[in-house]
Design a protein around this motif. Structure first.
Motif: not given
Length: 168
Positions: A8-9, A49-57, A68-71, A110-117
């Motif tokens: 659920n990340l 919304i990507l949680a801190p520490g989340k990796h989508i393989p 695809r477009c990411h703003l 990857w979101n290898d930070t402590n905050d949300y992307r």
């Protein structure tokens, strides 16, 4: 998205997908919806919304008729720890800027930070010349009737019902 991210990340706030519209979410975000409705060829739109520490393989899309477009709306620091790899190229989001890519290439996040992307995630019909433009239009219409979209639609409607019950 359970196929590539069973935890659920990775959360999404859904607006549109191949002819289906989440009316309640659109009503909650009228200005965003108004802007989305002005994008020619828009097929899919949601907040990702990507949680801190989340990796989508690593995964890949199946349809070359989409770009695809990411703003980037919210990008945590340090920037190098919040990234996407498409094929062999690594990219970093910048708030207020777009990142376009062909999702049929292998990609992972990857979101290898402590905050949300947070990004506004858009799939847009790839502009093609006639007669391929007609073929792409037809394929994109048929995708809306595919089992994967119908299951996603049912899942979203079930979530909406649960959400409304929680509010009562």
């Amino acid at each position: 998205q359970n196929r590539i991210s069973p935890d659920n990340l990775w959360k999404t706030y859904f607006f549109f997908a191949f002819g289906y519209r989440s009316q309640k979410n659109c009503d909650r975000c009228p200005e965003t919806t108004r802007l989305l409705e002005q994008i020619p060829g828009l097929k899919v739109a949601f907040f990702s919304i990507l949680a801190p520490g989340k990796h989508i393989p690593e995964h890949r899309g199946k349809h070359k008729g989409i770009i695809r477009c990411h703003l980037a709306l919210k990008v945590p620091e340090p920037r190098e720890k919040c990234r996407i790899r498409v094929s062999e190229q690594v990219a970093y989001w910048e708030e207020g800027k777009t990142l376009f890519f062909d999702d049929t290439y292998p990609h992972e996040v990857w979101n290898d930070t402590n905050d949300y992307r947070v990004v506004l995630f858009l799939d847009i019909a790839r502009p093609l010349r006639f007669p391929l433009s007609i073929v792409n239009w037809l394929v994109n219409r048929l995708v809306g009737f595919s089992p994967i979209i119908q299951v996603a639609k049912g899942n979203h409607q079930n979530w909406e019902k649960q959400f409304e019950e929680m509010l009562r």
